[in-house]
Design a protein around this motif. Structure first.
Motif, PDB file in Angstrom:
ATOM      1  N   LEU A 199     -18.327  -3.486  -3.282  1.00  0.00           N
ATOM      2  CA  LEU A 199     -19.471  -4.284  -3.723  1.00  0.00           C
ATOM      3  C   LEU A 199     -19.170  -5.764  -3.552  1.00  0.00           C
ATOM      4  CD1 LEU A 199     -20.665  -2.362  -6.897  1.00  0.00           C
ATOM      5  CD2 LEU A 199     -21.712  -2.454  -4.641  1.00  0.00           C
ATOM      6  N   LYS A 200     -17.948  -6.148  -3.909  1.00  0.00           N
ATOM      7  CA  LYS A 200     -17.566  -7.552  -3.745  1.00  0.00           C
ATOM      8  C   LYS A 200     -17.691  -7.957  -2.275  1.00  0.00           C
ATOM      9  CE  LYS A 200     -14.071  -8.048  -7.353  1.00  0.00           C
ATOM     10  NZ  LYS A 200     -12.611  -8.226  -7.477  1.00  0.00           N
ATOM     11  N   VAL A 201     -17.152  -7.091  -1.407  1.00  0.00           N
ATOM     12  CA  VAL A 201     -17.216  -7.383   0.027  1.00  0.00           C
ATOM     13  C   VAL A 201     -18.670  -7.472   0.475  1.00  0.00           C
ATOM     14  CG1 VAL A 201     -16.763  -6.448   2.319  1.00  0.00           C
ATOM     15  CG2 VAL A 201     -14.985  -6.399   0.593  1.00  0.00           C
ATOM     16  N   GLY A 202     -19.486  -6.532  -0.004  1.00  0.00           N
ATOM     17  CA  GLY A 202     -20.893  -6.499   0.390  1.00  0.00           C
ATOM     18  C   GLY A 202     -21.628  -7.760  -0.011  1.00  0.00           C
ATOM     19  N   PHE A 203     -21.382  -8.221  -1.260  1.00  0.00           N
ATOM     20  CA  PHE A 203     -22.096  -9.402  -1.730  1.00  0.00           C
ATOM     21  C   PHE A 203     -21.620 -10.671  -1.050  1.00  0.00           C
ATOM     22  CE2 PHE A 203     -23.532  -6.928  -5.484  1.00  0.00           C
ATOM     23  CZ  PHE A 203     -24.872  -7.188  -5.318  1.00  0.00           C
ATOM     24  N   THR A 204     -20.386 -10.648  -0.546  1.00  0.00           N
ATOM     25  CA  THR A 204     -19.872 -11.864   0.077  1.00  0.00           C
ATOM     26  C   THR A 204     -19.943 -11.815   1.591  1.00  0.00           C
ATOM     27  OG1 THR A 204     -17.648 -10.955   0.017  1.00  0.00           O
ATOM     28  CG2 THR A 204     -18.283 -12.354  -1.811  1.00  0.00           C
ATOM     29  N   GLU A 205     -20.658 -10.833   2.121  1.00  0.00           N
ATOM     30  CA  GLU A 205     -20.860 -10.798   3.573  1.00  0.00           C
ATOM     31  C   GLU A 205     -21.577 -12.065   4.032  1.00  0.00           C
ATOM     32  OE1 GLU A 205     -21.038  -8.141   6.622  1.00  0.00           O
ATOM     33  OE2 GLU A 205     -19.142  -8.629   5.681  1.00  0.00           O
ATOM     34  N   ASN A 206     -21.541 -12.302   5.304  1.00  0.00           N
ATOM     35  CA  ASN A 206     -22.347 -13.376   5.876  1.00  0.00           C
ATOM     36  C   ASN A 206     -23.780 -12.856   5.978  1.00  0.00           C
ATOM     37  OD1 ASN A 206     -23.573 -15.325   7.366  1.00  0.00           O
ATOM     38  ND2 ASN A 206     -22.025 -15.395   8.965  1.00  0.00           N
ATOM     39  N   HIS A 207     -24.578 -13.170   4.924  1.00  0.00           N
ATOM     40  CA  HIS A 207     -25.899 -12.548   4.834  1.00  0.00           C
ATOM     41  C   HIS A 207     -26.832 -12.998   5.938  1.00  0.00           C
ATOM     42  CE1 HIS A 207     -24.712 -10.754   1.177  1.00  0.00           C
ATOM     43  NE2 HIS A 207     -24.500 -11.903   0.595  1.00  0.00           N
ATOM     44  N   LEU A 208     -26.633 -14.217   6.363  1.00  0.00           N
ATOM     45  CA  LEU A 208     -27.477 -14.730   7.441  1.00  0.00           C
ATOM     46  C   LEU A 208     -27.333 -13.846   8.674  1.00  0.00           C
ATOM     47  CD1 LEU A 208     -29.305 -17.201   7.846  1.00  0.00           C
ATOM     48  CD2 LEU A 208     -27.404 -18.259   9.042  1.00  0.00           C
ATOM     49  N   ARG A 209     -26.082 -13.470   8.968  1.00  0.00           N
ATOM     50  CA  ARG A 209     -25.832 -12.638  10.130  1.00  0.00           C
ATOM     51  C   ARG A 209     -26.424 -11.251   9.941  1.00  0.00           C
ATOM     52  NH1 ARG A 209     -20.033 -11.032  11.693  1.00  0.00           N
ATOM     53  NH2 ARG A 209     -20.825  -9.239  10.575  1.00  0.00           N
ATOM     54  N   SER A 210     -26.231 -10.677   8.732  1.00  0.00           N
ATOM     55  CA  SER A 210     -26.788  -9.349   8.457  1.00  0.00           C
ATOM     56  C   SER A 210     -28.291  -9.367   8.655  1.00  0.00           C
ATOM     57  CB  SER A 210     -26.499  -8.924   7.030  1.00  0.00           C
ATOM     58  OG  SER A 210     -25.178  -9.116   6.709  1.00  0.00           O
ATOM     59  N   GLY A 211     -28.930 -10.425   8.117  1.00  0.00           N
ATOM     60  CA  GLY A 211     -30.379 -10.532   8.214  1.00  0.00           C
ATOM     61  C   GLY A 211     -30.830 -10.580   9.657  1.00  0.00           C
ATOM     62  N   LEU A 212     -30.156 -11.406  10.426  1.00  0.00           N
ATOM     63  CA  LEU A 212     -30.534 -11.543  11.833  1.00  0.00           C
ATOM     64  C   LEU A 212     -30.292 -10.250  12.588  1.00  0.00           C
ATOM     65  CD1 LEU A 212     -29.254 -15.142  12.611  1.00  0.00           C
ATOM     66  CD2 LEU A 212     -31.603 -14.370  12.389  1.00  0.00           C
ATOM     67  N   LEU A 213     -29.195  -9.572  12.234  1.00  0.00           N
ATOM     68  CA  LEU A 213     -28.864  -8.300  12.867  1.00  0.00           C
ATOM     69  C   LEU A 213     -29.969  -7.285  12.601  1.00  0.00           C
ATOM     70  CD1 LEU A 213     -26.137  -7.805  14.327  1.00  0.00           C
ATOM     71  CD2 LEU A 213     -25.561  -6.306  12.435  1.00  0.00           C
ATOM     72  N   LEU A 214     -30.368  -7.194  11.315  1.00  0.00           N
ATOM     73  CA  LEU A 214     -31.426  -6.271  10.916  1.00  0.00           C
ATOM     74  C   LEU A 214     -32.708  -6.603  11.660  1.00  0.00           C
ATOM     75  CD1 LEU A 214     -31.951  -4.040   8.704  1.00  0.00           C
ATOM     76  CD2 LEU A 214     -33.067  -5.854   7.424  1.00  0.00           C
ATOM     77  N   PHE A 215     -32.993  -7.897  11.704  1.00  0.00           N
ATOM     78  CA  PHE A 215     -34.192  -8.375  12.393  1.00  0.00           C
ATOM     79  C   PHE A 215     -34.169  -7.949  13.858  1.00  0.00           C
ATOM     80  CE2 PHE A 215     -36.539 -11.755  14.603  1.00  0.00           C
ATOM     81  CZ  PHE A 215     -37.753 -11.607  13.969  1.00  0.00           C
ATOM     82  N   ALA A 216     -32.999  -8.104  14.483  1.00  0.00           N
ATOM     83  CA  ALA A 216     -32.877  -7.754  15.902  1.00  0.00           C
ATOM     84  C   ALA A 216     -33.084  -6.261  16.112  1.00  0.00           C
ATOM     85  CB  ALA A 216     -31.506  -8.169  16.422  1.00  0.00           C
ATOM     86  N   ILE A 217     -32.486  -5.445  15.219  1.00  0.00           N
ATOM     87  CA  ILE A 217     -32.610  -3.987  15.350  1.00  0.00           C
ATOM     88  C   ILE A 217     -34.068  -3.579  15.157  1.00  0.00           C
ATOM     89  CG2 ILE A 217     -31.995  -1.785  14.308  1.00  0.00           C
ATOM     90  CD1 ILE A 217     -29.289  -3.117  13.573  1.00  0.00           C
ATOM     91  N   LEU A 218     -34.675  -4.101  14.068  1.00  0.00           N
ATOM     92  CA  LEU A 218     -36.078  -3.775  13.788  1.00  0.00           C
ATOM     93  C   LEU A 218     -36.961  -4.190  14.952  1.00  0.00           C
ATOM     94  CD1 LEU A 218     -36.634  -4.629  10.040  1.00  0.00           C
ATOM     95  CD2 LEU A 218     -36.608  -2.402  11.143  1.00  0.00           C
ATOM     96  N   ASN A 219     -36.685  -5.368  15.456  1.00  0.00           N
ATOM     97  CA  ASN A 219     -37.451  -5.898  16.569  1.00  0.00           C
ATOM     98  C   ASN A 219     -37.438  -4.916  17.736  1.00  0.00           C
ATOM     99  OD1 ASN A 219     -39.055  -7.910  17.293  1.00  0.00           O
ATOM    100  ND2 ASN A 219     -37.446  -9.304  17.995  1.00  0.00           N
ATOM    101  N   GLY A 220     -36.223  -4.422  18.043  1.00  0.00           N
ATOM    102  CA  GLY A 220     -36.082  -3.473  19.138  1.00  0.00           C
ATOM    103  C   GLY A 220     -36.898  -2.221  18.903  1.00  0.00           C
ATOM    104  N   TYR A 221     -36.891  -1.731  17.629  1.00  0.00           N
ATOM    105  CA  TYR A 221     -37.609  -0.503  17.321  1.00  0.00           C
ATOM    106  C   TYR A 221     -39.115  -0.710  17.358  1.00  0.00           C
ATOM    107  CZ  TYR A 221     -34.136   2.965  16.173  1.00  0.00           C
ATOM    108  OH  TYR A 221     -33.162   3.906  16.269  1.00  0.00           O
ATOM    109  N   ILE A 222     -39.537  -1.850  16.761  1.00  0.00           N
ATOM    110  CA  ILE A 222     -40.969  -2.080  16.598  1.00  0.00           C
ATOM    111  C   ILE A 222     -41.667  -2.158  17.946  1.00  0.00           C
ATOM    112  CG2 ILE A 222     -42.635  -3.881  15.976  1.00  0.00           C
ATOM    113  CD1 ILE A 222     -41.003  -4.244  13.397  1.00  0.00           C
TER     114      ILE A 222
END
Lengths: 512, 165
Positions: A199-222
């Protein structure tokens, strides 16, 4: 070998049928995904049969195919080769010479975890990405087979290296890697991540990168389903787009908070899926890492395959004393993405242990350090600050927006200027008689350390902008990717270029 | 383990690498290649001009400027290009606006390749490609050799690097 019975062709564990079945089913679902999504709930009819009937037919076919695939899949040892035979219609025989084996890894997806079996993957030298995988083995058997393959590999390589030293008295020597391999099983892991750590690792991830990654994946699917998903909303989208543009200053914070929230959740999910119950082992033969929730992976990297390490952090992680280490191993550039193994949530002590194990002579000799010129900050300021600001200003201008729309651009530029200045101050190259290290990053500091004998070749680059200020960029190529040190004084870059070349050329240590 | 005592400052100045210039025909080959590209571009633009309302005066000056610029850069840049074979490494340098100098140690060479482009066949020029384990971005190509010397160079590099295996 006796307990493995590899003299005769062996089948996988009987539950392998189920594993193969789910694999085939997933392939079928992926294949028909578009049809299923679009027609779901509708009155789909083909040849007078409904979607459900078709699903049952596909399922039954998949089951029969899976059973046949299971029956036709054998593995055994023949001479110096590990052989896999498979194929229902087309018969395939894959010969893997023991000395060509690079690494042997095991993995478990959800189905394999539920059935208590593991998949064994064999990675060979050579660029062809032929998949060598045994889908379902009892864990016990897989571990024995893994040890057996690695032992044979080392024996083969040793025989090739010193053919004249063959003899019965060498028997003891060749047993050594086997012992080392077996040691993994009873050794205490160097790093183990509990749920709390996770959980500690998860909360301290680079959230900006995770967000962009998710966005990119969703974008590809959509975009796959663009017609079906977006067409009905098009009139609304146009309207909202206009209002959105008109009130972008007001909407920005709301969007940012929403984005951050989604990003945090996505980082948490990603970290838990990937690093659940992580165990990291380290000994003289290399490293071993096991992790994953739905899909459990086991990576085993022999010592020699490891080219270098990168350790990094971010402000949140630094606060709780965590670092991430990435292991860079030899392989083609395409393979890098899948092959690079990283361990988050590393305490400083564990990091130190890893560094001391792999860079035993890191502190032999004083480090000379060199920093990058301020030109770096100027160039980044232009690309990250001035250019985007100019583009946005142009858009505003052509849309005849009012004056106050331009206002947020000023703090943006100041912010960027401060960031690039601080960033450029951190870029540094350190070198001594054994290693060359590059440090980069203000908010996200990262540190790379490469032993001289792991370097492949060196390049020196100089653009006309650098020429005016008498600067040059140094590029260090290794078998696991390259590292760049920008904007060194030209004289320093040239001296380092020749020094490092000299170090590579005068070594006879094996880099892989 | 040897060489531990040598520090950066004490190192012998090895900077005097004698780079050999490339065959002059390589310059003409590059100019031909650039020229062909510009002629094709002009052809397309002419077609566009005839089929639409685009006046010739809109693009001809830009086109002329571009071809002069390309040729000047090519001619000035040619002097910078060169290669060097030393007893322990192979080097290549090029680039007027973005200078790049690479050295590949012989004990890190994976394999060596001879290659000739269609245009190269016309000019009797060939190139030698040196591969390392560092991936595509670190591979080095020595351009602008005569076919004969390229083959010789390839064999020579193979022979030298084989001693390290």
């Amino acid at each position: 070998m006796s307990s493995l019975k590899l003299e005769q062709p062996q089948r996988q564990s009987a539950v392998g049928v189920a594993v193969i079945f789910f694999k085939n089913l997933r392939r079928a679902v992926n294949f028909f995904l578009a049809v299923i999504v679009v027609q779901f709930g509708g009155n789909f009819k083909m040849l007078g049969l409904s979607l459900w009937h078709w699903a049952i037919i596909v399922g039954v076919i998949a089951l029969i195919v899976s059973y046949l695939q299971y029956r036709k899949f054998f593995f055994y040892v023949k001479g110096d080769n590990f052989v896999i035979e498979k194929g229902v219609l087309k018969h395939d025989r894959i010969n893997v010479p023991f000395d060509r084996i690079q690494t042997v890894n095991t993995a478990q997806n959800l189905v394999q975890q539920l059935l208590g079996v593991v998949a064994l993957k064999i990675d060979t030298a050579g660029s062809q990405s032929q998949e060598i995988e045994i889908s379902a083995l009892q864990r016990n058997y897989a571990e024995q087979l893994e040890d057996f393959l690695m032992t044979r590999k080392f024996e083969e390589q040793k025989q090739k290296a010193a053919p004249e030293e063959q003899g019965p008295h060498e028997q003891k020597e060749t047993n050594k890697p086997k012992q080392e391999n077996s040691q993994w099983r009873n050794q205490e892991p160097l790093v183990r991540l509990s749920v709390k750590d996770l959980l500690k690792v998860g909360f301290t991830e680079n959230h900006l990168r995770s967000g962009l990654l998710l966005f990119a994946i969703l974008n590809g699917y959509i975009w796959q389903f663009e017609e079906y998903l977006l067409t009905p909303f098009e009139p609304y989208l146009e309207k909202t787009a206009n209002t959105f543009l008109a009130s972008w200053v007001l909407l920005l914070p709301v969007v940012a908070v929403l984005f951050l929230l989604i990003s945090v959740i996505s980082s948490l999910v990603r970290v838990v899926l990937r690093y659940y119950n992580l165990k990291f082992f380290l000994n003289s033969s290399g490293v071993l890492m096991q992790s994953g929730l739905l899909k459990r992976n086991e990576y085993r990297i022999p010592h020699r395959k490891i080219q270098y390490f990168r350790w990094s952090s971010n402000p949140l992680r630094n606060l709780i004393g965590y670092k991430t280490i990435r292991i860079k191993q030899a392989g083609g550039e395409q393979a890098q993405a899948q092959k690079s193994v990283s361990i988050p949530g590393l305490k400083n002590r564990a990091l130190l242990t890893i560094i001391q194990t792999f860079y035993p002579q890191r502190h032999q000799g004083k480090f000379n350090s060199y920093t990058a010129d301020l030109l770096l900050a100027q160039q980044y300021f232009f690309w990250v600050g001035v250019l985007p600001a100019l583009a946005i200003a142009l858009i505003f201008y052509f849309n005849q927006f009012e004056f106050w729309f331009y206002l947020p651009l000023l703090p943006f530029l100041i912010l960027v200027a401060y960031w690039v200045y601080r960033y450029s101050q951190t870029v540094q190259l350190k070198v001594n008689q054994r290693v060359v290290e590059i440090k980069k990053g203000w908010i996200f500091p990262s540190h790379v350390s490469v032993q001289h004998y792991k370097l492949q070749n060196i390049a020196l680059k100089q653009s006309i902008f650098q020429k005016r200020k008498n600067l040059a960029t140094l590029v260090l190529y290794t078998a696991a990717g390259y590292e760049v040190m920008p904007h060194l004084p030209y004289g320093v870059a040239q001296t380092l270029y020749h020094y490092l070349l000299f170090k590579i050329e005068s070594t006879n240590e094996s880099w892989m | 383990m040897e060489n531990l005592q040598i520090s950066v400052d004490e190192l012998p100045a090895q900077e005097k690498v004698d780079y050999k210039p490339l065959e002059e025909d390589y310059l003409y080959m590059r100019l031909t290649s650039r020229g062909l590209f510009m002629i094709i571009l002009a052809g397309i633009l002419t077609l566009v001009s005839f089929s639409t309302e685009l006046p010739f005066i809109y693009w001809t000056p830009v086109w002329a400027l571009l071809i002069v610029l390309l040729f000047v850069l090519e001619i000035l840049g040619f002097k910078i290009k060169g290669y060097a074979i030393r007893s322990k490494d192979v080097s290549y340098k090029s680039g007027l606006l973005f200078f790049n100098m690479t050295s590949v140690p012989l004990n890190r060479i994976q394999h060596v390749e001879f290659s000739q482009s269609p245009l190269g066949r016309l000019f009797d020029l060939a190139s030698v490609k040196v591969f390392t384990a560092g991936g595509a971005s670190s591979d080095m190509t020595i351009h602008g050799l005569t076919k004969e010397s390229a083959q010789k160079l390839r064999d020579y590099i193979i022979k030298l690097s084989a001693e390290y295996e």
